[in-house]
Motif scaffolding. Sequence first.
Motif, PDB file in Angstrom:
ATOM      1  N   ALA A 193      10.016  -9.071  17.843  1.00  0.00           N
ATOM      2  CA  ALA A 193      10.285  -8.632  18.425  1.00  0.00           C
ATOM      3  C   ALA A 193      11.564  -7.885  17.397  1.00  0.00           C
ATOM      4  CB  ALA A 193      11.616  -8.617  18.694  1.00  0.00           C
ATOM      5  N   GLU A 194      12.284  -8.370  16.073  1.00  0.00           N
ATOM      6  CA  GLU A 194      13.293  -7.927  15.683  1.00  0.00           C
ATOM      7  C   GLU A 194      13.457  -7.316  14.301  1.00  0.00           C
ATOM      8  OE1 GLU A 194      16.933 -11.012  17.937  1.00  0.00           O
ATOM      9  OE2 GLU A 194      16.176 -11.200  16.220  1.00  0.00           O
ATOM     10  N   LEU A 195      12.050  -7.515  13.897  1.00  0.00           N
ATOM     11  CA  LEU A 195      11.481  -7.041  12.396  1.00  0.00           C
ATOM     12  C   LEU A 195      11.776  -5.416  12.871  1.00  0.00           C
ATOM     13  CD1 LEU A 195       8.516  -9.674  10.972  1.00  0.00           C
ATOM     14  CD2 LEU A 195      11.095  -9.318  10.520  1.00  0.00           C
ATOM     15  N   ALA A 196      12.276  -4.852  11.943  1.00  0.00           N
ATOM     16  CA  ALA A 196      11.661  -3.368  11.345  1.00  0.00           C
ATOM     17  C   ALA A 196      11.275  -3.043  10.089  1.00  0.00           C
ATOM     18  CB  ALA A 196      13.305  -2.413  10.990  1.00  0.00           C
ATOM     19  N   ILE A 197      10.891  -2.057  10.209  1.00  0.00           N
ATOM     20  CA  ILE A 197       9.892  -1.637   8.562  1.00  0.00           C
ATOM     21  C   ILE A 197      10.182  -0.389   8.367  1.00  0.00           C
ATOM     22  CG2 ILE A 197       7.609  -1.600   7.769  1.00  0.00           C
ATOM     23  CD1 ILE A 197       6.373  -2.732  10.008  1.00  0.00           C
ATOM     24  N   GLU A 198      11.269  -0.439   7.529  1.00  0.00           N
ATOM     25  CA  GLU A 198      11.927   0.797   6.733  1.00  0.00           C
ATOM     26  C   GLU A 198      10.861   1.614   5.780  1.00  0.00           C
ATOM     27  OE1 GLU A 198      15.805   3.007   5.927  1.00  0.00           O
ATOM     28  OE2 GLU A 198      15.827   0.649   6.261  1.00  0.00           O
ATOM     29  N   THR A 199       9.698   2.867   5.305  1.00  0.00           N
ATOM     30  CA  THR A 199       9.747   3.441   4.422  1.00  0.00           C
ATOM     31  C   THR A 199      10.779   4.208   4.210  1.00  0.00           C
ATOM     32  OG1 THR A 199       8.377   4.446   5.846  1.00  0.00           O
ATOM     33  CG2 THR A 199       7.016   2.725   5.017  1.00  0.00           C
ATOM     34  N   LEU A 200      10.312   4.774   2.691  1.00  0.00           N
ATOM     35  CA  LEU A 200      11.391   5.886   2.513  1.00  0.00           C
ATOM     36  C   LEU A 200      10.619   6.837   1.705  1.00  0.00           C
ATOM     37  CD1 LEU A 200      14.101   4.040   0.521  1.00  0.00           C
ATOM     38  CD2 LEU A 200      14.531   5.062   2.768  1.00  0.00           C
ATOM     39  N   LEU A 201      10.681   8.020   2.080  1.00  0.00           N
ATOM     40  CA  LEU A 201      10.015   9.121   1.879  1.00  0.00           C
ATOM     41  C   LEU A 201      10.710  10.146   0.931  1.00  0.00           C
ATOM     42  CD1 LEU A 201       6.486  10.663   2.559  1.00  0.00           C
ATOM     43  CD2 LEU A 201       7.861  11.660   4.781  1.00  0.00           C
ATOM     44  N   PRO A 202       9.744  10.409   0.083  1.00  0.00           N
ATOM     45  CA  PRO A 202      10.538  11.030  -1.488  1.00  0.00           C
ATOM     46  C   PRO A 202      10.567  12.978  -0.127  1.00  0.00           C
ATOM     47  CG  PRO A 202       8.143  10.367  -1.624  1.00  0.00           C
ATOM     48  CD  PRO A 202       8.514   9.990  -0.742  1.00  0.00           C
ATOM     49  N   ALA A 203      11.830  12.855  -0.690  1.00  0.00           N
ATOM     50  CA  ALA A 203      11.869  14.229   0.564  1.00  0.00           C
ATOM     51  C   ALA A 203      11.581  15.708  -0.282  1.00  0.00           C
ATOM     52  CB  ALA A 203      13.238  14.216   0.514  1.00  0.00           C
ATOM     53  N   GLY A 263       0.985  -1.299  -0.321  1.00  0.00           N
ATOM     54  CA  GLY A 263      -0.145   0.195  -0.031  1.00  0.00           C
ATOM     55  C   GLY A 263       1.027   1.619  -0.119  1.00  0.00           C
ATOM     56  N   TYR A 264       1.469   0.923   0.352  1.00  0.00           N
ATOM     57  CA  TYR A 264       3.055   2.356   0.184  1.00  0.00           C
ATOM     58  C   TYR A 264       3.302   2.601  -1.393  1.00  0.00           C
ATOM     59  CZ  TYR A 264       6.521   5.678   2.195  1.00  0.00           C
ATOM     60  OH  TYR A 264       6.740   6.243   2.564  1.00  0.00           O
ATOM     61  N   GLU A 265       3.069   1.876  -2.133  1.00  0.00           N
ATOM     62  CA  GLU A 265       3.419   1.701  -3.867  1.00  0.00           C
ATOM     63  C   GLU A 265       3.033   3.754  -3.724  1.00  0.00           C
ATOM     64  OE1 GLU A 265       2.964  -1.032  -5.525  1.00  0.00           O
ATOM     65  OE2 GLU A 265       4.555  -3.024  -5.186  1.00  0.00           O
ATOM     66  N   PRO A 266       3.843   4.109  -4.739  1.00  0.00           N
ATOM     67  CA  PRO A 266       4.384   3.579  -5.892  1.00  0.00           C
ATOM     68  C   PRO A 266       6.249   4.062  -4.918  1.00  0.00           C
ATOM     69  CG  PRO A 266       3.686   5.708  -6.537  1.00  0.00           C
ATOM     70  CD  PRO A 266       3.136   5.280  -5.168  1.00  0.00           C
ATOM     71  N   TYR A 267       5.768   4.420  -3.448  1.00  0.00           N
ATOM     72  CA  TYR A 267       7.376   4.636  -2.614  1.00  0.00           C
ATOM     73  C   TYR A 267       7.892   3.796  -1.923  1.00  0.00           C
ATOM     74  CZ  TYR A 267       4.878   9.195  -2.505  1.00  0.00           C
ATOM     75  OH  TYR A 267       4.128  10.385  -3.354  1.00  0.00           O
ATOM     76  N   PRO A 268       9.417   3.224  -1.533  1.00  0.00           N
ATOM     77  CA  PRO A 268       9.504   2.427  -1.566  1.00  0.00           C
ATOM     78  C   PRO A 268       9.853   2.262  -0.162  1.00  0.00           C
ATOM     79  CG  PRO A 268      11.497   3.898  -2.899  1.00  0.00           C
ATOM     80  CD  PRO A 268      10.692   4.564  -2.633  1.00  0.00           C
ATOM     81  N   ALA A 269       9.159   0.344   0.168  1.00  0.00           N
ATOM     82  CA  ALA A 269       9.081   0.036   1.494  1.00  0.00           C
ATOM     83  C   ALA A 269       9.867  -1.551   1.567  1.00  0.00           C
ATOM     84  CB  ALA A 269       7.999  -0.060   2.017  1.00  0.00           C
ATOM     85  N   LEU A 270      10.695  -1.667   3.056  1.00  0.00           N
ATOM     86  CA  LEU A 270      11.069  -3.221   2.919  1.00  0.00           C
ATOM     87  C   LEU A 270      11.034  -3.209   4.596  1.00  0.00           C
ATOM     88  CD1 LEU A 270      14.890  -2.930   2.461  1.00  0.00           C
ATOM     89  CD2 LEU A 270      13.367  -1.142   2.991  1.00  0.00           C
ATOM     90  N   VAL A 271      11.358  -4.586   4.712  1.00  0.00           N
ATOM     91  CA  VAL A 271      10.805  -5.195   6.480  1.00  0.00           C
ATOM     92  C   VAL A 271      12.278  -6.071   5.977  1.00  0.00           C
ATOM     93  CG1 VAL A 271      10.063  -6.882   7.963  1.00  0.00           C
ATOM     94  CG2 VAL A 271       8.888  -5.166   5.647  1.00  0.00           C
ATOM     95  N   VAL A 272      13.199  -5.520   7.091  1.00  0.00           N
ATOM     96  CA  VAL A 272      14.580  -6.445   7.759  1.00  0.00           C
ATOM     97  C   VAL A 272      14.426  -6.433   9.423  1.00  0.00           C
ATOM     98  CG1 VAL A 272      15.881  -4.932   5.756  1.00  0.00           C
ATOM     99  CG2 VAL A 272      15.603  -3.752   8.539  1.00  0.00           C
ATOM    100  N   ASP A 273      15.592  -8.131   9.060  1.00  0.00           N
ATOM    101  CA  ASP A 273      15.617  -8.631  10.072  1.00  0.00           C
ATOM    102  C   ASP A 273      16.522  -8.419  11.230  1.00  0.00           C
ATOM    103  OD1 ASP A 273      17.531  -9.963   9.375  1.00  0.00           O
ATOM    104  OD2 ASP A 273      16.872 -12.081   9.343  1.00  0.00           O
TER     105      ASP A 273
END
Length: 268
Positions: free
Chosen positions: A245-255, A106-116
């Motif tokens: 607990a160790e998951l993190a969601i990173e979203t990149l917002l257009p600046a 749902g965050y598209e077209p902006y980049p988003a990912l989930v990391v451990d």
Amino acid sequence: MTTHPSTAEKGAGPLLRAWREQRRISQLELALRADSSARHISFVETGRSRPSEEMVLRLAEHLDIPVRERNALLLAAGYAPRYPETPLDDPALGALREGIERLIGGYEPYPALVVDALYNVVAANRGIMTLVDGVGEALLEPPLNAMRLALHPQGLAPRIRNLRAWRGHLLEQMERQIALHRSEPLRALYEEVAAYPVPDADPADEPPEPVPYFALPLRIEHEGRTLSFVSSISTFNTPMDVTVAELAIETLLPADPATAKYLQASLP
């Protein structure tokens, strides 16, 4: 860099003392927070008193000890681990996976990912995959690692226009995580990516005039134009599972408006 309680230390006392000292909290302050006494905290740390399971969990909460380390603390005190570590592909986490995919989609077209906890990418949307297009094939082999993708000479690093500043931000972020978690794999990853060569700064990579960014931007070249993003990281509130607990969601917002307009046009 902050040191951590040694895994060679036996018993809950030395671990609790090391976490308390790392948090820079006195025995009295911890006792007041945990509704105990400084004398009891001292006895626990020196091994003269065995804390109850409830007390271990209460102290861990007030010391903001990560969930994985709370399990280790419970084991050191002679109790069973409280928090499971469920594989992300387990059916029990099906709702979580679906929610994550829906969120970043749902965050598209902006980049988003989930990391451990080791910055391995467990989910990414089309916006991210667009940005990493063209990086070295070896870096795209599973498991994808966000830090390697960003800082490796065959990754995004040659295209990041403010690489030195962004690299410094990422390394500081890893240092904070190392200070919070007792993770030798994370420390090894830090040492690896910190050793990647950094090219000399190119004045042409600086913006022609100051831009009033509200946070440090990631300025990255993509198909002949420079896109600018600011990063936001979210974690789950009061997780009861080590994996979650160790998951993190990173979203990149257009600046800037130009980046937003470009992404909206290129990834409808």
